[in-house]
Scaffold this motif. Structure first.
Motif, PDB file in Angstrom:
ATOM      1  N   GLU A 189      -3.083  -8.782 -15.919  1.00 50.98           N
ATOM      2  CA  GLU A 189      -2.477  -9.178 -17.191  1.00 50.98           C
ATOM      3  C   GLU A 189      -2.157  -7.950 -18.052  1.00 50.98           C
ATOM      4  O   GLU A 189      -1.362  -8.029 -18.975  1.00 50.98           O
ATOM      5  N   THR A 190      -2.757  -6.809 -17.728  1.00 54.72           N
ATOM      6  CA  THR A 190      -2.452  -5.610 -18.507  1.00 54.72           C
ATOM      7  C   THR A 190      -1.452  -4.719 -17.773  1.00 54.72           C
ATOM      8  O   THR A 190      -1.307  -3.548 -18.088  1.00 54.72           O
ATOM      9  N   GLU A 191      -0.740  -5.292 -16.780  1.00 57.39           N
ATOM     10  CA  GLU A 191       0.063  -4.446 -15.900  1.00 57.39           C
ATOM     11  C   GLU A 191       1.164  -3.666 -16.605  1.00 57.39           C
ATOM     12  O   GLU A 191       1.587  -2.641 -16.111  1.00 57.39           O
ATOM     13  N   HIS A 237      -5.995  -1.690  -9.606  1.00 59.64           N
ATOM     14  CA  HIS A 237      -7.323  -1.162  -9.283  1.00 59.64           C
ATOM     15  C   HIS A 237      -8.415  -1.817 -10.103  1.00 59.64           C
ATOM     16  O   HIS A 237      -9.516  -2.018  -9.626  1.00 59.64           O
ATOM     17  N   ARG A 238      -8.050  -2.095 -11.359  1.00 63.00           N
ATOM     18  CA  ARG A 238      -9.056  -2.738 -12.208  1.00 63.00           C
ATOM     19  C   ARG A 238      -9.111  -4.233 -11.967  1.00 63.00           C
ATOM     20  O   ARG A 238      -9.983  -4.904 -12.494  1.00 63.00           O
ATOM     21  N   THR A 268       0.832  -1.209   0.000  1.00 61.60           N
ATOM     22  CA  THR A 268       0.000   0.000   0.000  1.00 61.60           C
ATOM     23  C   THR A 268       0.863   1.253   0.000  1.00 61.60           C
ATOM     24  O   THR A 268       0.481   2.263  -0.573  1.00 61.60           O
ATOM     25  N   GLN A 269       2.055   1.157   0.607  1.00 62.14           N
ATOM     26  CA  GLN A 269       2.844   2.388   0.627  1.00 62.14           C
ATOM     27  C   GLN A 269       3.438   2.714  -0.743  1.00 62.14           C
ATOM     28  O   GLN A 269       3.727   3.859  -1.021  1.00 62.14           O
ATOM     29  N   VAL A 270       3.610   1.698  -1.597  1.00 63.20           N
ATOM     30  CA  VAL A 270       4.106   1.977  -2.946  1.00 63.20           C
ATOM     31  C   VAL A 270       3.179   2.973  -3.630  1.00 63.20           C
ATOM     32  O   VAL A 270       3.608   3.981  -4.183  1.00 63.20           O
ATOM     33  N   GLU A 271       1.898   2.689  -3.525  1.00 61.66           N
ATOM     34  CA  GLU A 271       0.943   3.567  -4.179  1.00 61.66           C
ATOM     35  C   GLU A 271       0.941   4.952  -3.543  1.00 61.66           C
ATOM     36  O   GLU A 271       0.881   5.971  -4.220  1.00 61.66           O
ATOM     37  N   MET A 323      10.244   2.612 -15.902  1.00 60.06           N
ATOM     38  CA  MET A 323       9.801   2.150 -14.586  1.00 60.06           C
ATOM     39  C   MET A 323       8.639   2.997 -14.084  1.00 60.06           C
ATOM     40  O   MET A 323       7.680   2.492 -13.507  1.00 60.06           O
ATOM     41  N   GLU A 324       8.756   4.294 -14.323  1.00 60.45           N
ATOM     42  CA  GLU A 324       7.695   5.209 -13.880  1.00 60.45           C
ATOM     43  C   GLU A 324       6.376   4.891 -14.593  1.00 60.45           C
ATOM     44  O   GLU A 324       5.333   4.738 -13.968  1.00 60.45           O
ATOM     45  N   PHE A 325       6.443   4.758 -15.922  1.00 56.17           N
ATOM     46  CA  PHE A 325       5.225   4.457 -16.673  1.00 56.17           C
ATOM     47  C   PHE A 325       4.672   3.081 -16.281  1.00 56.17           C
ATOM     48  O   PHE A 325       3.474   2.884 -16.182  1.00 56.17           O
ATOM     49  N   ARG A 326       5.596   2.132 -16.050  1.00 54.86           N
ATOM     50  CA  ARG A 326       5.175   0.784 -15.692  1.00 54.86           C
ATOM     51  C   ARG A 326       4.444   0.813 -14.366  1.00 54.86           C
ATOM     52  O   ARG A 326       3.381   0.214 -14.205  1.00 54.86           O
ATOM     53  N   LEU A 327       5.028   1.539 -13.398  1.00 53.52           N
ATOM     54  CA  LEU A 327       4.404   1.604 -12.086  1.00 53.52           C
ATOM     55  C   LEU A 327       2.995   2.166 -12.208  1.00 53.52           C
ATOM     56  O   LEU A 327       2.056   1.662 -11.605  1.00 53.52           O
ATOM     57  N   ARG A 328       2.856   3.200 -13.020  1.00 51.03           N
ATOM     58  CA  ARG A 328       1.531   3.791 -13.197  1.00 51.03           C
ATOM     59  C   ARG A 328       0.541   2.780 -13.732  1.00 51.03           C
ATOM     60  O   ARG A 328      -0.564   2.657 -13.232  1.00 51.03           O
ATOM     61  N   SER A 329       0.964   2.056 -14.794  1.00 52.66           N
ATOM     62  CA  SER A 329      -0.003   1.122 -15.378  1.00 52.66           C
ATOM     63  C   SER A 329      -0.231  -0.062 -14.445  1.00 52.66           C
ATOM     64  O   SER A 329      -1.312  -0.625 -14.420  1.00 52.66           O
TER      65      SER A 329
END
Lengths: 222, 604
Positions: free
Chosen positions: B563-565, B558-559, B290-293, B546-552
């Motif tokens: 598989e779409t991570e 959340h969704r 949870t802290q990652v987010e 890494m930044e974009f990956r973390l976002r997705s």
């Protein structure tokens, strides 16, 4: 043919010879897009209240050097025209008299062909003043964008095809974003965008599909 | 001129007056399909901003990137004199043309706007990160230590008594003092005093130097608060000394930032240490996730998040190892984390790659019991199992080091895709519990095995071709224009993997023991394998991905569609972010070419 004879006549009787340049050909790959906002649609009674002109050189639209003017008319613009172009009496009063604007505009246009959407109307509106001013009508060649559009889209269409030459339809067919309408400059710019794309397509022999779904927006002025 | 959108980045960085100036200088250009707008290697007199149509960015070999309305090009050709690619109209295209002198004038006056035109993406990124700060997007963490409320520094002589120290604290209303003892400076807390008296039954007359400690953990007053948090997490401290120019100025306590600060990562290590059962650890595991987010929402840079998360994950596994391993395993074994966790680059947990190396034989029953218990616990924490079964439960990944070195030898001889992938995974191993010696021994044996094996290295490198060079949208753009679906790019395949694996290949060739990709890049730069500038570009590009990956990943969480991570939807990011992504992909392409020619991948 008729126009050539007429131009010869006007050239001969031109009152002010300083305007002879109108009869000389302009720079070879240049045209000028013209748009007028008027108090109404009747050239005999109505007045030009705003004008914009943009030169197109090759495939570049020189918006940075566009000519724009608001004209102080002797008549108060009637309410129905205010709704269309949003120039209120107050705005028009802030403009300049036509006799100041016209020499500038004519010099800006020069001998270049005039491009427009229903260009005859704009030219007829201007001719009213031009005739009084130099005792001649605008001799420039006219290029009608809706005519090029018609040829590319409806040329050879079977009889009974419904024609749609509305400004908005051309815009959306060509994928050109719609700017706020009925501002002389914006209208001229959109017309210029239509012109560069249409004349390139005509040159390449490309056609505009008739089956393409055209997004229709609410009728103009609604 | 109307119709030019000054809210569109980077033009949103301009003042009102500047944008009026820009508008006044605009022309519009039309480009016929297949017309080359800017040829590769040439400069341009205008910055083009697409009004309608689309422009392909072609570099000759790969599938082109496609620019659409509001995208601008090409900063490189405009400012630096040569376009990196061909820019070709893909259909009837209209562009705003901003003359070069106007752009240069604005660059000169407006630093935020200028950032968009930096040649190096590392500088561009930093500038945009700072921009975010200026916009107040992120909170407390980017504040400096000096901006936080902190406790004054009160000094007491080491010879003073415990009793005096206690009164001194009370008088100053603080609960920590600096202790000056000759040349040394230590720290004593109220808790130290209580423990000295109550637990150790020291008399009140004892010198305070007996009760204090001298290993002071301190932070500069000009450091960021997130760095303080990082220190607290690393050292398991709830109080840091603040220093400046060699002097101690006061204390920063966790509660000083805690109130301001939604995260509480400095509390997690304590929770892990205090855990008495697997269930306690499971709770800590959830805290880590949870802290990652939370940290991401607060605008912390992804490399910092990854560093913190890796640190916590390692503590967690170390503790779990202590709980589940029988004494024989604890003494003989070294627990390894591999893959992205080994490199310290995992943020959202996607899989587990772990192993144990033993430096001597252990009773088979003990090993079996440990494998079972460790695996069950990780399953219980919700760690997704490794698809390749690279886990302690797999006997291949839990054996005595000598046997494992023989296994490495077999893989080297086999040289097939699976063997090569196993070698790659092992190369990222990091020892988190037990002695690291066995790991170093195994890695050095591996380096010895591959030394001079050009064919093997080349096969190893060829994994970089596993995923085709990404298209930043041709098909997608067409699909989007017919309304079938938006552009998307697989960040892992397009960006992260080629960089990580290419760097890993160079690292195995050069015998570099470090595992984090950025540390490997630095080592490769020192070894003269990579140009320093390109090394920086590569690290920045990795951080971009890494930044974009973390976002997705967070979106996918959340969704509930993991598989779409790693899929990034291009319609969900701004034009500036698209531009940065484009730059980062360009770096990947360059790097791929470098790897290809170094290892002669043309033959594959």
């Amino acid at each position: 043919m008729g126009r050539r004879l007429r131009n010869l006549f006007y050239r001969a009787t031109l009152a002010d010879h300083a305007y002879r340049f109108l009869f000389e050909p302009g720079p070879p790959d240049e045209v000028v897009v013209l748009d007028c906002e008027t108090t109404g649609l009747n050239p005999r009674h109505d007045e030009v209240i705003a004008v914009a002109a943009i030169v197109i050189r090759g495939s570049r639209i020189l918006t940075s050097e566009a000519y724009k003017a608001i004209i102080r008319s002797d008549r108060v613009p009637p309410p129905e025209s205010i709704k269309v172009h949003r120039l209120r009496a107050r705005d028009v009063a802030a403009g300049r008299p036509m006799h100041e604007v016209l020499p500038e505009l004519l010099r800006f246009i020069g001998g270049r062909p005039i491009v427009g959407y229903y260009v005859d109307f704009d030219v007829r509106m201007l001719d009213k003043y031009v005739l009084r001013f130099i005792e001649a009508k605008l001799p420039n060649r006219r290029i009608e964008v809706s005519e090029i559009y018609y040829a590319l889209k409806y040329g050879g269409a079977p009889p009974g095809t419904v024609l749609d030459l509305r400004f908005q339809s051309i815009l959306s067919d060509l994928g050109i974003p719609s700017l706020a309408l009925h501002d002389a400059f914006n209208d001229a710019l959109m017309t210029a965008m239509m012109y560069v794309q249409l004349s390139d397509m005509r040159q390449r022999g490309a056609r505009i599909g008739r089956d393409r779904a055209v997004q229709q927006e609410a009728p103009v002025g609604a | 001129m109307q119709g030019f959108d000054t809210a569109n980045p980077p033009f949103d960085r301009l003042t009102h007056q500047e944008s009026e100036e820009l508008r006044a200088g605009l022309d519009v250009g039309y480009f016929a399909p297949e017309e080359v707008i800017i040829p590769q290697g040439s400069s341009t007199d205008w910055l083009h901003v697409v009004i309608k149509g689309s422009v392909e960015v072609r570099d000759g070999s790969t599938v082109p990137t496609v620019l659409g309305p509001k995208d601008s090009f090409d900063a490189r050709a405009l400012v630096h004199g040569a376009a990196g690619e061909d820019f070709v109209a893909a259909e009837e295209t209209l562009c705003h043309l901003i003359p070069r002198h106007v752009v240069l004038g604005l660059i000169h006056r407006n630093a935020a706007f200028a950032a968009f035109f930096y040649a190096e993406i590392s500088r561009k990124l930093d500038a945009f990160a700072q921009q975010r700060k200026a916009e107040g997007m992120d909170s407390v963490l980017r504040a400096r230590v000096r901006e936080a409320r902190c406790r004054a520094a009160v000094f007491i002589d080491g010879g003073a008594t415990i009793e005096q120290a206690g009164h001194c604290m009370k008088d100053n209303d603080i609960n920590a003092l600096f202790v000056r003892d000759g040349q040394r400076i230590g720290v004593v807390t109220g808790m130290n005093l209580s423990k000295a008296v109550v637990l150790r039954r020291l008399p009140l007359e004892t010198a305070v130097r007996e009760a204090c400690h001298f290993d002071v953990v301190s932070i500069d007053r000009d450091d960021f608060l997130f760095e303080a948090l990082l220190l607290m997490t690393k050292h398991d401290k709830r109080r840091l000394a603040i220093h400046s120019n060699g002097d101690y100025l006061g204390f920063l306590e966790d509660i000083d930032i805690l109130g301001l600060f939604a995260g509480n990562s400095q509390l997690i290590p304590g929770r892990i240490e205090r855990a008495r059962s697997i269930d306690d650890l499971a709770a800590a595991t959830r805290d880590i996730q949870t802290q990652v987010e939370r940290l991401h929402r607060q605008g912390i840079k992804v490399d910092v998040i990854a560093e913190m998360t890796s640190d916590l994950n390692r503590r967690l596994l170390t503790h779990l190892f202590g709980m589940t391993a029988p004494p024989s395993i604890r003494e003989a074994g070294s627990l390894l984390l591999m893959g992205s966790e080994g490199r310290g680059e995992q943020t959202v947990r996607t899989d587990q790659d772990n192993a144990i190396l033993l430096d001597r034989d252990v009773p088979a029953a003990d090993l079996a019991r440990f494998r079972e218990a460790f695996t069950v616990a990780l399953d219980g924490f919700g760690f997704p199992p490794c698809p390749g079964n690279v886990m302690v439960r797999n006997p291949v990944w839990s054996q005595p080091v000598e046997d494992f070195i023989r296994q490495l030898k077999t893989w080297v001889l086999q040289g097939d895709a699976e063997a090569v992938m196993n070698i790659a995974i092992f190369l990222d191993a990091e020892a988190v519990a037990g002695s690291a010696d066995v790991l170093t021994r195994a890695k050095e044996a591996l380096f010895e095995l591959v030394r001079g094996e050009a064919a093997l290295l080349s096969r190893f490198a060829s994994l970089i071709e596993t995923f085709a060079t990404p298209s930043l949208g041709v098909l997608g753009t067409i699909m989007a224009s017919v309304g079938a679906g938006p552009d998307a790019v697989d960040i892992k395949k397009a960006g992260t993997f080629p960089i990580v694996h290419g760097v890993r290949t160079l690292a195995i060739e050069k015998g570099i023991l470090k595992t984090p990709t950025v540390a490997r890049i630095e080592a490769l730069v020192r070894a003269g394998i990579l140009e320093p500038a390109f090394g920086r570009e590569l690290s920045s590009a990795l951080h971009v991905f890494m930044e974009f990956r973390l976002r997705s990943q967070l979106q996918a969480l959340h969704r509930g569609a993991m598989e779409t991570e790693s899929i990034l939807r291009l319609d969900g990011i701004t034009t500036v972010e698209r531009d940065i992504l484009r730059d980062a992909l360009r770096v990947v392409r360059q790097f791929r070419d470098l790897i290809r020619s170094r290892y002669h991948l043309g033959a594959f």
